[in-house]
Scaffold this motif. Structure first.
Motif, PDB file in Angstrom:
ATOM      1  N   PHE A 162       0.837  -1.210   0.000  1.00 34.11           N
ATOM      2  CA  PHE A 162       0.000   0.000   0.000  1.00 34.11           C
ATOM      3  C   PHE A 162       0.874   1.263   0.000  1.00 34.11           C
ATOM      4  O   PHE A 162       0.614   2.220  -0.730  1.00 34.11           O
ATOM      5  CB  PHE A 162      -0.920  -0.017   1.224  1.00 34.11           C
ATOM      6  CG  PHE A 162      -1.780   1.207   1.366  1.00 34.11           C
ATOM      7  CD1 PHE A 162      -2.939   1.351   0.617  1.00 34.11           C
ATOM      8  CD2 PHE A 162      -1.431   2.225   2.248  1.00 34.11           C
ATOM      9  CE1 PHE A 162      -3.737   2.475   0.732  1.00 34.11           C
ATOM     10  CE2 PHE A 162      -2.221   3.358   2.378  1.00 34.11           C
ATOM     11  CZ  PHE A 162      -3.381   3.491   1.619  1.00 34.11           C
ATOM     12  N   ILE A 165       2.590   1.610  -3.487  1.00 34.54           N
ATOM     13  CA  ILE A 165       1.616   2.066  -4.498  1.00 34.54           C
ATOM     14  C   ILE A 165       1.240   3.529  -4.244  1.00 34.54           C
ATOM     15  O   ILE A 165       1.171   4.339  -5.178  1.00 34.54           O
ATOM     16  CB  ILE A 165       0.352   1.167  -4.473  1.00 34.54           C
ATOM     17  CG1 ILE A 165       0.672  -0.222  -5.010  1.00 34.54           C
ATOM     18  CG2 ILE A 165      -0.783   1.804  -5.282  1.00 34.54           C
ATOM     19  CD1 ILE A 165      -0.432  -1.249  -4.788  1.00 34.54           C
ATOM     20  N   GLY A 166       1.022   3.862  -2.959  1.00 34.68           N
ATOM     21  CA  GLY A 166       0.617   5.217  -2.599  1.00 34.68           C
ATOM     22  C   GLY A 166       1.654   6.258  -2.978  1.00 34.68           C
ATOM     23  O   GLY A 166       1.322   7.281  -3.598  1.00 34.68           O
ATOM     24  N   THR A 250       1.967   4.803   6.268  1.00 40.24           N
ATOM     25  CA  THR A 250       0.559   4.638   5.894  1.00 40.24           C
ATOM     26  C   THR A 250      -0.220   5.933   6.082  1.00 40.24           C
ATOM     27  O   THR A 250      -1.000   6.345   5.210  1.00 40.24           O
ATOM     28  CB  THR A 250      -0.083   3.525   6.753  1.00 40.24           C
ATOM     29  OG1 THR A 250       0.614   2.305   6.517  1.00 40.24           O
ATOM     30  CG2 THR A 250      -1.543   3.336   6.398  1.00 40.24           C
ATOM     31  N   PHE A 270      -8.338   3.041   3.511  1.00 45.28           N
ATOM     32  CA  PHE A 270      -7.483   2.305   2.580  1.00 45.28           C
ATOM     33  C   PHE A 270      -8.234   2.042   1.271  1.00 45.28           C
ATOM     34  O   PHE A 270      -7.692   2.227   0.184  1.00 45.28           O
ATOM     35  CB  PHE A 270      -7.051   0.967   3.187  1.00 45.28           C
ATOM     36  CG  PHE A 270      -5.959   1.078   4.205  1.00 45.28           C
ATOM     37  CD1 PHE A 270      -4.677   0.626   3.928  1.00 45.28           C
ATOM     38  CD2 PHE A 270      -6.199   1.621   5.456  1.00 45.28           C
ATOM     39  CE1 PHE A 270      -3.661   0.728   4.862  1.00 45.28           C
ATOM     40  CE2 PHE A 270      -5.194   1.727   6.398  1.00 45.28           C
ATOM     41  CZ  PHE A 270      -3.923   1.281   6.103  1.00 45.28           C
ATOM     42  N   VAL A 271      -9.487   1.595   1.394  1.00 41.54           N
ATOM     43  CA  VAL A 271     -10.301   1.308   0.211  1.00 41.54           C
ATOM     44  C   VAL A 271     -10.536   2.593  -0.576  1.00 41.54           C
ATOM     45  O   VAL A 271     -10.439   2.625  -1.811  1.00 41.54           O
ATOM     46  CB  VAL A 271     -11.643   0.653   0.621  1.00 41.54           C
ATOM     47  CG1 VAL A 271     -12.547   0.483  -0.598  1.00 41.54           C
ATOM     48  CG2 VAL A 271     -11.387  -0.707   1.274  1.00 41.54           C
ATOM     49  N   LEU A 274      -7.319   3.507  -2.502  1.00 44.85           N
ATOM     50  CA  LEU A 274      -7.069   2.593  -3.632  1.00 44.85           C
ATOM     51  C   LEU A 274      -8.080   2.827  -4.752  1.00 44.85           C
ATOM     52  O   LEU A 274      -7.747   2.682  -5.930  1.00 44.85           O
ATOM     53  CB  LEU A 274      -7.101   1.142  -3.154  1.00 44.85           C
ATOM     54  CG  LEU A 274      -5.914   0.722  -2.268  1.00 44.85           C
ATOM     55  CD1 LEU A 274      -6.139  -0.673  -1.705  1.00 44.85           C
ATOM     56  CD2 LEU A 274      -4.600   0.781  -3.031  1.00 44.85           C
ATOM     57  N   ASP A 275      -9.319   3.191  -4.390  1.00 41.35           N
ATOM     58  CA  ASP A 275     -10.324   3.521  -5.410  1.00 41.35           C
ATOM     59  C   ASP A 275      -9.902   4.770  -6.188  1.00 41.35           C
ATOM     60  O   ASP A 275     -10.072   4.849  -7.410  1.00 41.35           O
ATOM     61  CB  ASP A 275     -11.695   3.745  -4.757  1.00 41.35           C
ATOM     62  CG  ASP A 275     -12.421   2.423  -4.494  1.00 41.35           C
ATOM     63  OD1 ASP A 275     -12.012   1.411  -5.091  1.00 41.35           O
ATOM     64  OD2 ASP A 275     -13.383   2.407  -3.705  1.00 41.35           O
ATOM     65  N   ILE A 277      -6.862   5.852  -6.629  1.00 40.47           N
ATOM     66  CA  ILE A 277      -5.705   5.517  -7.477  1.00 40.47           C
ATOM     67  C   ILE A 277      -6.151   4.673  -8.669  1.00 40.47           C
ATOM     68  O   ILE A 277      -5.563   4.726  -9.739  1.00 40.47           O
ATOM     69  CB  ILE A 277      -4.622   4.776  -6.649  1.00 40.47           C
ATOM     70  CG1 ILE A 277      -4.072   5.706  -5.551  1.00 40.47           C
ATOM     71  CG2 ILE A 277      -3.473   4.296  -7.529  1.00 40.47           C
ATOM     72  CD1 ILE A 277      -3.136   5.018  -4.554  1.00 40.47           C
ATOM     73  N   ILE A 279      -6.900   1.108  -8.484  1.00 35.13           N
ATOM     74  CA  ILE A 279      -6.374  -0.261  -8.454  1.00 35.13           C
ATOM     75  C   ILE A 279      -7.541  -1.234  -8.662  1.00 35.13           C
ATOM     76  O   ILE A 279      -8.523  -1.192  -7.921  1.00 35.13           O
ATOM     77  CB  ILE A 279      -5.686  -0.563  -7.105  1.00 35.13           C
ATOM     78  CG1 ILE A 279      -4.536   0.412  -6.859  1.00 35.13           C
ATOM     79  CG2 ILE A 279      -5.195  -2.002  -7.049  1.00 35.13           C
ATOM     80  CD1 ILE A 279      -3.383   0.293  -7.824  1.00 35.13           C
ATOM     81  N   ALA A 282      -9.618  -3.463  -5.827  1.00 36.66           N
ATOM     82  CA  ALA A 282      -9.058  -2.914  -4.576  1.00 36.66           C
ATOM     83  C   ALA A 282      -9.926  -3.250  -3.373  1.00 36.66           C
ATOM     84  O   ALA A 282      -9.421  -3.646  -2.312  1.00 36.66           O
ATOM     85  CB  ALA A 282      -8.900  -1.401  -4.700  1.00 36.66           C
ATOM     86  N   MET A 286      -8.619  -5.410  -0.194  1.00 39.47           N
ATOM     87  CA  MET A 286      -8.572  -4.807   1.141  1.00 39.47           C
ATOM     88  C   MET A 286      -9.540  -5.510   2.086  1.00 39.47           C
ATOM     89  O   MET A 286      -9.278  -5.608   3.285  1.00 39.47           O
ATOM     90  CB  MET A 286      -8.890  -3.315   1.073  1.00 39.47           C
ATOM     91  CG  MET A 286      -7.739  -2.458   0.577  1.00 39.47           C
ATOM     92  SD  MET A 286      -6.123  -2.836   1.329  1.00 39.47           S
ATOM     93  CE  MET A 286      -6.450  -2.504   3.049  1.00 39.47           C
TER      94      MET A 286
END
Length: 469
Positions: A162, A165-166, A250, A270-271, A274-275, A277, A279, A282, A286
């Motif tokens: 994470f 990717i972040g 994080t 987190f979700v 990722l949404d 970004i 992915i 995701a 997660m």
């Protein structure tokens, strides 16, 4: 038949046990609440302060645990160096923290499974997970530790991925969803450094400290650790270093992508990130990671609460039935009783979610910080007692640096987070419930001791009366 605990935990087990207890819903969900309240920049600052508090408390615990590696250690230290009433209260506070968490974790795990199996009742999944966690704890310490190692490994791998990717998306090394431009650090200051004022940091410190709670599990496991003088300090250094990297890394990513109005506790931050970004899958990925995190935290929680009960019984402050161990060195009765507590918490979350359950969770959040305060105070008083007894600081196998600054700073920072929640209406209930609970534990201890003393005096008088006749 009495048996002894098996010293079967190695450094890797200790580190992953501690990380398993820490990396749970506190990081995956409540970090959204902190961003909402303190703003992105304020949240990073709050977590840096939280990391400092954990580091200081763990230095204190390291010295105590190496000097006296005992299972269920916190209340023993509080009993020896602060007072027996405090030791009794600390033990029950810590037991309550984890056994209440069990109920919420089994319920949350069942709810997560609804995403993939909407036709199967939450209760069925909750019961299955409860049986799984009970089995992992009841079989043997080595089996439990190995399971926790792999549970925690999944979480750690997910968090590292994470963070990578972040940062990749934040600096434009990866394409954002909808061809959005790379945000860099613009979100940290777009609403001002402290959109709700600097006091919001103090109001969220209890939630931040609660997110870090579980680090102290190293002290709980001290009595079941191989070569504690070597493994405990190593585990503490490794755990704190990894926590700072994982948590701060994080939180920086979450703060880069989530403005305070978009954060909360309804959806995992987190979700949401990722949404943004983009992915693929995701949410499902997660969902699996958070499910693993919850089961890992439940695994650690049942271990911690059972050892605390065993330790209370070992000190003869509750029924000796909880001190019995199986041939494999497992306190089965204490595990069963802690599962019962988790079941009651789970039941209350369904029957009265807005009353009983919120009260219990509020108490558990405050309880962890009070336990940390007791560790700091115990260390301060232990070192003084050691010196008074003619000991030198150099005699200690593991010595916390900068005494007495470390225990005093740890205690005062924990106290500040307890005071801070008085100004947050959403968390203030912790004080209304936690303070009376602490008072009740003290009263219960001293009433019990008074009754024991009276029985002892009565027994002596009866013996003298028989002898005189």
């Amino acid at each position: 038949m009495e048996h002894q605990f098996k010293r079967e935990m190695k450094t890797r087990h200790l580190v992953m046990l501690s990380l398993g207890g820490v990396i749970g819903t506190g990081l995956f969900l409540s970090s959204g609440y902190t961003i909402q309240q303190a703003g992105p920049f304020g949240t990073i600052l709050a977590y840096l302060i939280g990391a400092l508090v954990v580091y200081l408390v763990m230095l204190c615990l390291g010295e105590l645990a190496v000097h006296n590696p005992e299972t269920g250690a916190f209340h023993t230290y509080a009993h020896n160096y602060i007072g027996p009433g405090t030791g009794f209260t600390v033990a029950w506070l810590y037991w309550l923290t984890w056994t209440v968490a069990l109920g919420s974790e089994f319920t949350a795990a069942g709810l997560l499974m609804q995403r993939w199996f909407p036709d199967i009742s939450v209760w069925i999944w909750s019961a299955l997970f409860a049986v799984l966690i009970f089995g992992l704890n009841a079989f043997s310490v080595k089996f439990f530790a190995e399971a926790e190692f792999w549970f925690s490994s999944v979480k750690v791998a997910a968090i590292v991925l994470f963070i990578i990717i972040g940062f990749g998306a934040a600096f434009g090394w990866m394409q954002m969803s909808g061809a959005e431009p790379a945000p860099f650090f613009s979100n940290l200051t777009s609403e001002g450094l402290f959109p709700n004022g600097i006091t919001a940091i103090f109001m969220t410190m209890l939630a931040v400290n609660f997110a870090f709670s579980g680090t102290e599990l190293i002290g709980i496991a001290a009595g079941e650790t191989k070569d504690p003088a070597k493994n405990i300090p190593t585990a503490i250094r490794t755990t704190v270093a990894r926590l700072i990297i994982f948590f701060i890394g994080t939180i920086v990513i979450l703060s880069i992508f989530l403005p305070s109005e978009a954060a909360g506790v309804v959806e995992s931050p987190f979700v949401a990130v990722l949404d943004r970004i983009g992915i693929p899958y995701a949410a499902d990925v997660m969902n699996f990671v958070i499910l693993t995190a919850i089961l890992s935290a439940a695994n650690s929680g049942l271990y911690a609460s059972a050892r605390m009960l065993w330790s209370l019984a070992d000190k003869e402050t509750i029924s000796p039935v909880f001190a019995k161990l199986t041939k494999k060195g497992v306190p089965l009765t204490a595990i069963l009783f802690s599962m019962l507590g988790g079941g009651l918490a789970l039941l209350s979350s369904v029957i009265a979610p807005d009353t009983v359950y919120i009260v219990l969770v509020s108490i558990s959040g405050l309880a962890v910080v009070v336990v940390w305060m007791s560790i700091s105070a115990s260390h301060f008083l232990f070192r003084r007692a050691h010196r008074r007894a003619g000991g030198e600081d150099g005699d200690l196998s593991y010595k916390a640096p900068w005494y007495p600054v470390v225990p005093m700073a740890a205690f005062l920072l924990c106290l500040a987070s307890c005071i801070g929640i008085a100004f947050d209406p959403a968390q203030r209930i912790a004080l209304y419930c936690g303070v009376p609970f602490i008072a009740f534990c003290y009263a219960a201890y001293y009433v019990r001791e008074s009754m024991k003393k009276k029985r002892g005096i009565k027994h002596v008088q009866q013996t003298k009366s028989i002898q005189s006749h």
